[in-house]
Design a protein around this motif. Structure first.
Motif, PDB file in Angstrom:
ATOM      1  N   PRO A  54       0.817  -1.218   0.000  1.00 28.29           N
ATOM      2  CA  PRO A  54       0.000   0.000   0.000  1.00 28.29           C
ATOM      3  C   PRO A  54       0.849   1.266   0.000  1.00 28.29           C
ATOM      4  CG  PRO A  54       0.099  -0.921   2.212  1.00 28.29           C
ATOM      5  CD  PRO A  54       0.825  -1.887   1.321  1.00 28.29           C
ATOM      6  N   THR A  55       0.362   2.274  -0.686  1.00 27.48           N
ATOM      7  CA  THR A  55       1.007   3.583  -0.693  1.00 27.48           C
ATOM      8  C   THR A  55      -0.062   4.645  -0.935  1.00 27.48           C
ATOM      9  OG1 THR A  55       2.877   4.844  -1.603  1.00 27.48           O
ATOM     10  CG2 THR A  55       1.533   3.611  -3.174  1.00 27.48           C
ATOM     11  N   VAL A  56       0.260   5.887  -0.615  1.00 29.66           N
ATOM     12  CA  VAL A  56      -0.687   6.998  -0.775  1.00 29.66           C
ATOM     13  C   VAL A  56      -0.529   7.603  -2.161  1.00 29.66           C
ATOM     14  CG1 VAL A  56      -1.384   9.277   0.070  1.00 29.66           C
ATOM     15  CG2 VAL A  56      -0.667   7.505   1.695  1.00 29.66           C
ATOM     16  N   ARG A  65       3.712  -1.347  -6.774  1.00 33.12           N
ATOM     17  CA  ARG A  65       5.095  -1.749  -6.530  1.00 33.12           C
ATOM     18  C   ARG A  65       5.755  -0.751  -5.588  1.00 33.12           C
ATOM     19  NH1 ARG A  65       4.237  -3.296 -11.896  1.00 33.12           N
ATOM     20  NH2 ARG A  65       4.784  -5.492 -12.286  1.00 33.12           N
ATOM     21  N   LEU A  66       6.510  -1.275  -4.643  1.00 29.75           N
ATOM     22  CA  LEU A  66       7.198  -0.445  -3.661  1.00 29.75           C
ATOM     23  C   LEU A  66       8.697  -0.633  -3.802  1.00 29.75           C
ATOM     24  CD1 LEU A  66       5.036  -1.151  -0.461  1.00 29.75           C
ATOM     25  CD2 LEU A  66       4.673   0.591  -2.218  1.00 29.75           C
ATOM     26  N   ARG A 106      -6.275  -7.404  -7.980  1.00 28.67           N
ATOM     27  CA  ARG A 106      -5.897  -7.020  -9.347  1.00 28.67           C
ATOM     28  C   ARG A 106      -4.495  -7.492  -9.722  1.00 28.67           C
ATOM     29  NH1 ARG A 106      -2.948  -2.226 -10.334  1.00 28.67           N
ATOM     30  NH2 ARG A 106      -2.429  -0.996  -8.486  1.00 28.67           N
ATOM     31  N   TRP A 107      -3.660  -7.828  -8.733  1.00 25.96           N
ATOM     32  CA  TRP A 107      -2.326  -8.327  -9.045  1.00 25.96           C
ATOM     33  C   TRP A 107      -2.341  -9.822  -9.345  1.00 25.96           C
ATOM     34  CZ3 TRP A 107       1.672  -5.164  -9.982  1.00 25.96           C
ATOM     35  CH2 TRP A 107       1.528  -3.836  -9.580  1.00 25.96           C
ATOM     36  N   VAL A 141       3.135  -7.136   0.673  1.00 23.19           N
ATOM     37  CA  VAL A 141       3.496  -6.647   2.001  1.00 23.19           C
ATOM     38  C   VAL A 141       2.362  -5.800   2.548  1.00 23.19           C
ATOM     39  CG1 VAL A 141       5.110  -5.230   3.333  1.00 23.19           C
ATOM     40  CG2 VAL A 141       5.958  -6.657   1.457  1.00 23.19           C
ATOM     41  N   GLY A 142       1.800  -6.214   3.679  1.00 22.22           N
ATOM     42  CA  GLY A 142       0.739  -5.451   4.315  1.00 22.22           C
ATOM     43  C   GLY A 142      -0.648  -6.029   4.139  1.00 22.22           C
TER      44      GLY A 142
END
Length: 396
Positions: A54-56, A65-66, A106-107, A141-142
């Motif tokens: 997750p990201t904002v 992707r992180l 969706r991934w 992750v998360g």
């Protein structure tokens, strides 16, 4: 898809050879200082994983992707209510936001996926090419308990079928799951009703519990299986003590007590079956926009449609699969017209499939209690309130 007797039992990580954590057998805890979370990210990248989390972005939470842990939603929380989602600044934790409209589905099961292309060259036989597999296995992750349960349900649908879905199987096979205990459920959450959260019990490779108290800001790490234990061993983490274990247990109890909603699941399919001809569906239809938001954000909805595209010269054809919804008028179109013309029939189809007939198909509920359908319904329709109203009518 077949009945339950024909489907193999699976957990969210049962495709891994190392297996998931058996129920009631919690692995040992180790402590990871928050400042060293990047070591875990680097370990996953070294093992060849494409890290997803997750990201904002654009005022919401997306799963993408992180490159590093600094792009996690540190210091953000969110306010949920029917038809409303607002990000808010609060605290300093990484995983205070339960989820956004975007999800992990969706991934594994892309919203739009090219299935194959065909090239036509003169009188020669067409050349047909399938789509290549993802370049690298993914590490999520998360992932919260509700979404772990949703992945397990997708496993049953897509991998337990007579003909497993090859795209899902390919993406799912190498998946590494880093789950996170939920500490702050949203007001629209009701995962405790389905025993899918807020604490994570099984179906993970690594589990993180984020603790921020007088002893400091840290993650408690639990590993399931050889692959996950190898990663944790390489990090050389200190064992967590009893105080840490108690902190995790206390956090879990508080999160369950703070659950925003609750749905009585005892005999729920039978109670809803008795109300299937209820006029209450007409009352819901007066508010329902048939926008399909609830199915698009739902982590277990899997309906799709197929489109073919041909170039103007007629030399190249592509077939695409994309998400569809039982709320669209054309979804039930057969022999000259739709079977479910009105919003009442379409809402009934969705709710009863999710909470009643899914039991007949797959041996359990199609709902995991994440509450996304409540938050992202522009009309604020609450599946918990509507199911309770239907059940109450069925008893009268």
């Amino acid at each position: 898809m077949g009945r339950e007797a024909a489907l193999p039992a699976r957990t969210a990580s049962s495709d891994h050879k190392h297996g998931a954590v058996p129920p009631n057998a919690d692995p040992p805890l180790r402590s990871l200082p928050v400042t060293e979370l990047d070591r875990l990210f680097k370990a996953l990248a070294t093992d060849g994983f494409d890290v997803i989390g997750p990201t904002v972005r654009d005022g919401g939470i997306v799963v993408d992707r992180l490159a590093a842990p600094d792009v996690l939603p540190w210091g953000w929380t969110a306010h949920h209510e029917p038809g409303r989602f607002d990000l808010q600044r609060a605290g300093r934790t990484a995983f205070a936001v339960v989820h956004g409209a975007d999800g992990w589905k969706r991934w594994l099961y892309p919203p739009r996926q090219r299935l194959w292309t065909a090239e036509i060259n003169g009188d020669a036989a067409p050349t047909i090419n399938g789509e290549p597999a993802p370049l690298a296995p993914m590490a999520f992750v998360g992932v919260r308990g509700c979404d772990l349960a949703a992945i397990a349900k997708f496993d049953r649908v897509m991998m337990g079928a007579v003909e497993p879905d090859p795209i899902y199987v390919t993406r799912r096979r190498g998946l590494f799951v880093v789950a996170v205990d939920c500490a702050q459920p949203a007001s629209t959450c009701f995962c405790a009703s389905f025993a899918t959260g807020p604490s994570v019990i099984e179906g993970f490779d690594l589990r993180l519990t984020e603790i921020d108290d007088e002893r400091g800001h840290r993650f408690l790490v639990a590993a399931a299986g050889d692959r996950a234990r190898a990663i944790v061993d390489a990090l050389d983490l200190k064992p967590a003590d009893d105080v840490d274990a108690d902190a995790r247990a206390t956090q879990g109890r508080r999160a369950e007590a703070a659950m925003g909603r609750g749905l009585s699941t005892e005999g729920l399919p039978e109670r809803l079956r008795a109300a299937r001809e209820s006029k209450h569906f007409d009352a819901v239809a007066e508010r329902c926009l048939a926008c399909a938001n609830c199915t698009m954000v739902c982590p277990t909805c899997f309906c799709t449609t197929v489109h073919d595209q041909t170039d103007l010269a007629g030399h190249r054809v592509e077939r695409h699969r994309q998400w569809d919804s039982c709320f669209t008028l054309g979804f039930s179109y057969v022999h000259g017209g739709p079977v479910r013309e009105g919003e009442s029939a379409r809402y009934r189809q969705w709710l009863l499939h999710k909470l009643q007939t899914w039991h007949d198909q797959f041996g359990g509920s199609g709902c995991v209690g994440c509450g996304r359908c409540i938050t992202w319904c522009p009309a604020g329709i609450d599946i918990v309130a509507e199911a309770e109203a239907l059940c109450a009518e069925g008893r009268t």
